[in-house]
Design an enzyme around this catalytic site. Structure first.
Site, PDB file in Angstrom:
ATOM      1  N   GLU A  76       0.809  -1.209   0.000  1.00 24.22           N
ATOM      2  CA  GLU A  76       0.000   0.000   0.000  1.00 24.22           C
ATOM      3  C   GLU A  76       0.850   1.270   0.000  1.00 24.22           C
ATOM      4  O   GLU A  76       0.548   2.213  -0.711  1.00 24.22           O
ATOM      5  CB  GLU A  76      -0.915  -0.046   1.242  1.00 24.22           C
ATOM      6  CG  GLU A  76      -1.863   1.112   1.384  1.00 24.22           C
ATOM      7  CD  GLU A  76      -3.087   0.999   0.495  1.00 24.22           C
ATOM      8  OE1 GLU A  76      -3.163   0.026  -0.291  1.00 24.22           O
ATOM      9  OE2 GLU A  76      -3.944   1.886   0.558  1.00 24.22           O
ATOM     10  N   ASP A  77       1.912   1.275   0.760  1.00 27.66           N
ATOM     11  CA  ASP A  77       2.632   2.534   1.001  1.00 27.66           C
ATOM     12  C   ASP A  77       3.987   2.647   0.320  1.00 27.66           C
ATOM     13  O   ASP A  77       4.611   3.704   0.349  1.00 27.66           O
ATOM     14  CB  ASP A  77       2.832   2.756   2.509  1.00 27.66           C
ATOM     15  CG  ASP A  77       1.513   2.995   3.222  1.00 27.66           C
ATOM     16  OD1 ASP A  77       0.516   3.261   2.526  1.00 27.66           O
ATOM     17  OD2 ASP A  77       1.479   2.911   4.458  1.00 27.66           O
TER      18      ASP A  77
END
Ligand code: MN
Length: 721
Positions: A76-77
């Site tokens: 996600e990051d």
């Protein structure tokens, strides 16, 4: 601040050296991936995944869960895709991390409150491995613990989502410790003032209470010792949220709620639990009607315990829970306790079985699970075996049976949407109407006002609603189409018999219907349209009636008298418009297209099948008016018709692409292509294309012939020439 070394130290208690090494590796990998990222609090980002792993370690979760926790925000990051994680670690870890990311991507808070229940189920259905949920819960727990750095609005939003979605999931999985902490944190985030006030009040009364608590504790301990019963007695603190809820819902004062003293006695066996119950009922007077046996009848989430309320000295109410150590572990960690009991246990078979028993209690499953992975799968399947959850474009959740397709979805939205759907987008991409849906997808249905349900949908729909609606529609449709076709066939037949329909009065029609023993004229049309009666014969009967040449026999028998030669006229062909629907089919053997001379072959119960006049299959019925009806194409026919082409060409690179583009340029629609090499030089291509008619087909075939490497092109069909 926790460190990986400190965590690794603690893991020695239940993990092997190699497993700990893998957890460390996941940590270092995540640390590097998140390098340069910081939490809102200013700490390096890696603090968060490490804390999540730490929470899971407290639940004695396995090393794969801990690794997934370390990596849970990497997809996600950071720009590292799932595939890389699969290579760096393995498929299982990659799937766990991916599963957590997918849950993170869904923004539950933007949806309507009443859908919370569906969101809980959706979250569970989306996770292929139940450990995804456990990692996500730990992630949420740490985020809730560290809400401090966020603005009040965001705090409230996250707290609300947690209360709506995650704490019920924790409850469902029997993970009480997590649930309780989540709820307490939510209470503080949602109602900071009230929480502070109650906390202060609790602190104040705690001083007064401790003396009483100690006294009760001592009395219980002493009595157990006298009876030679092993067990530990602990005082229970009331939670702020539960005090608040009781005050609010039961309209009780603070002291009403907190003047109750809670104790828990934990012992070794179920047997001892009941003995302890006897002992304390002897010690203090039990309050009638307050005893509950959750050991014999566990709560739906698997919770087991004996509950009773007693009146202590000076009449103070004492609530007591009695349970075994194992029940205690299960009550605290629920499903996660499975790993606790599995971990580092010599007698792992026995503990697995105990865990299974728990799950069986929770989920009422009766299957046997041999290994832990299977066990996880069973838990997953049994939680939500047959449902998927998808979104409408407006964010409403629809619950559908497993394997449901966009057509099922469309009918679930509304019968009209289902009946008129022509295409769909899944997560914004065009997809076939038959594609099975997966939880979490957003489905958009494209409808057209003229569209109708397609009979082939019955091959893939799974929901009763879609199936029922399509069937109903088709039945209705076939009926009205049969009536329409029958009427046209009869008119044509009457015309051939030199009868004008307008000549027929009610009396004649009634008379004819009586003759055919049918209730009304539509029934007669339907009979003809479905091929159960031949239009020519019916028309002939009418003709005889109208021309007054039917003699009423005795006993009401009608005796038809044949027409004279002058009375017979040339047969009027039946006009095919291409819009007749299901009662007219086009023969697959000869694939007739507009321009081809055609006949209709009537088959009982089904209607007419249009064949080419030249088709071998109907050659022997061609002049049988009971079987074949003369037909002609309408001049303005709009539909497209399938034909089969057979192309022989020299095998050259790119020649198939060229062939396809030539056909497409001539506005032919390619439905299928089949090719095979006859030898190294020649290849055979069989095409199915749809065309408007013979002229269109001729144009396409001419263009194909113009391709240099094409040797031969022909139309494939079962004709005599
Ligand atoms: Mn996270």
């Amino acid at each position: 601040m926790p460190t990986i070394d400190a965590l690794a130290e603690r893991l020695i208690e239940y993990l092997g050296p190699d497993e700990i090494r893998q957890v460390r590796r996941a940590y270092y990998y995540a640390e590097q991936a998140h390098d340069g990222q910081f939490r809102r609090s200013g700490e390096p980002y890696i603090v968060h995944p490490l804390a999540v792993a730490d929470i899971l370690a407290n639940m004695y979760m396995d090393h794969q869960s801990l690794m997934a926790a370390m990596l849970h925000d990497v997809i996600e990051d950071t720009n590292i895709p799932k595939e890389i994680i699969a290579i760096q670690f393995d498929e299982t870890i990659a799937n766990l991390v991916d599963g957590v990311s997918k849950l993170t991507q869904i923004h539950f808070e933007s949806k309507a409150e009443q859908q919370a229940g569906n969101f809980q189920k959706m979250a569970l259905a989306m996770a292929n491995d139940i450990r995804v949920i456990l990692v996500k819960l730990a992630d949420r727990l740490h985020n809730m613990r560290t809400l401090g750095a966020l603005n009040p609005e965001k705090k409230r939003r996250i707290a609300k989502e947690t209360l709506d979605i995650y704490s019920p999931i924790a409850n469902r999985l029997g993970m009480n410790t997590v649930r309780i902490e989540l709820e307490e944190l939510c209470f503080h985030a949602l109602f900071p003032m009230r929480a502070k006030r109650i906390a202060k009040a609790v602190k104040k009364v705690r001083g007064n209470r401790s003396e009483i608590v100690d006294k009760i504790n001592e009395q219980v301990r002493q009595r157990l010792a006298e009876e030679n019963i092993a067990g530990r007695c602990i005082g229970r603190e009331k939670r702020l949220l539960s005090i608040y809820n009781k005050m609010k819902e039961q309209k009780k004062s603070f002291s009403d709620v907190t003047d109750v003293y809670g104790f828990r006695i934990i012992t070794d066996s179920v047997d001892t639990c009941y003995r302890i119950l006897g002992v304390i009922h002897n010690l203090y007077k039990p309050v009638p009607g307050r005893f509950k046996d959750y050991i014999a009848i566990p709560k739906t989430n698997g919770y087991q315990s004996l509950h009773t309320t007693l009146l202590g000295m000076h009449g103070i109410p004492i609530e007591v829970q009695v349970r075994t150590e194992e029940m205690e572990a299960m009550a605290n960690n629920g499903i996660a306790a499975h790993w606790l009991y599995k971990a580092g246990d010599q007698d792992s078979h026995h503990t697995l079985k105990r865990a299974q028993q728990w799950v069986r209690g929770v989920l009422e499953i009766h299957k046997r699970a041999g290994n832990p992975l299977e066990f996880i799968e069973h838990v997953k399947n049994d939680l939500f075996p047959d449902e998927i959850y998808v979104f409408t474009p407006k964010g409403k959740i629809m619950e559908l049976p497993k394997g449901a397709t966009p057509v099922d979805f469309a009918f679930a939205v509304h019968t009209d949407v289902g009946s008129r759907c022509i295409a769909c987008r899944i997560d914004r991409h065009l997809a076939p109407l038959s594609q099975p849906l997966v939880s979490g997808q957003t489905i958009e249905i494209v409808t057209s006002s003229g569209a109708r349900p397609n009979p082939t949908w019955l091959n893939f729909v799974v929901s009763g609603k879609a199936r029922g609606n399509i069937r109903h529609f088709l039945k209705h449709q076939q009926e009205s189409e049969a009536i329409d076709l029958g009427r046209r066939l009869l008119l044509k037949g009457l015309a051939s018999n030199a009868v004008n329909f307008s000549e027929m009065d009610d009396h004649t029609i009634k008379h004819a219907l009586k003759h055919f023993t049918l209730p009304d004229i539509d029934s007669l049309y339907r009979e003809i349209g479905l091929g159960n009666r031949m239009a020519n014969i019916v028309a002939n009967q009418f003709s005889l009636l109208i021309h007054g040449i039917v003699e009423e026999g005795h006993a009401g028998k009608t005796v038809p008298v044949p027409l004279t030669d002058e009375e017979k006229t040339k047969p009027t062909p039946f006009i095919i418009k291409g819009t007749e629907g299901m009662v007219i089919a086009y023969a697959k053997c000869c694939n007739p297209i507009p321009g081809d001379p055609i006949v209709g072959f009537m088959s009982a119960g089904k209607g007419a099948v249009v064949h080419a006049e030249a088709c071998k299959n109907i050659a022997k019925f061609l002049h049988d008016p009971e079987k074949c009806t003369h037909m002609r194409w309408d001049k303005n026919i709009q539909s497209e018709f399938a034909v089969e082409l057979h192309v022989e060409l020299e095998n050259q690179r790119g020649v198939i692409a060229l062939l396809a583009s030539v056909i497409t340029q001539a506005t032919g629609n390619i439905e299928s292509i089949n090719m095979q090499d006859r030898d190294a030089r020649i290849c055979i291509v069989d095409l199915s294309i749809s065309v408007e008619g013979r002229i269109h087909l001729a144009r396409i075939m001419r263009r194909i012939k113009h391709i240099k490497s094409v040797i031969k092109v022909s139309r494939k069909r079962t004709t005599q020439n």
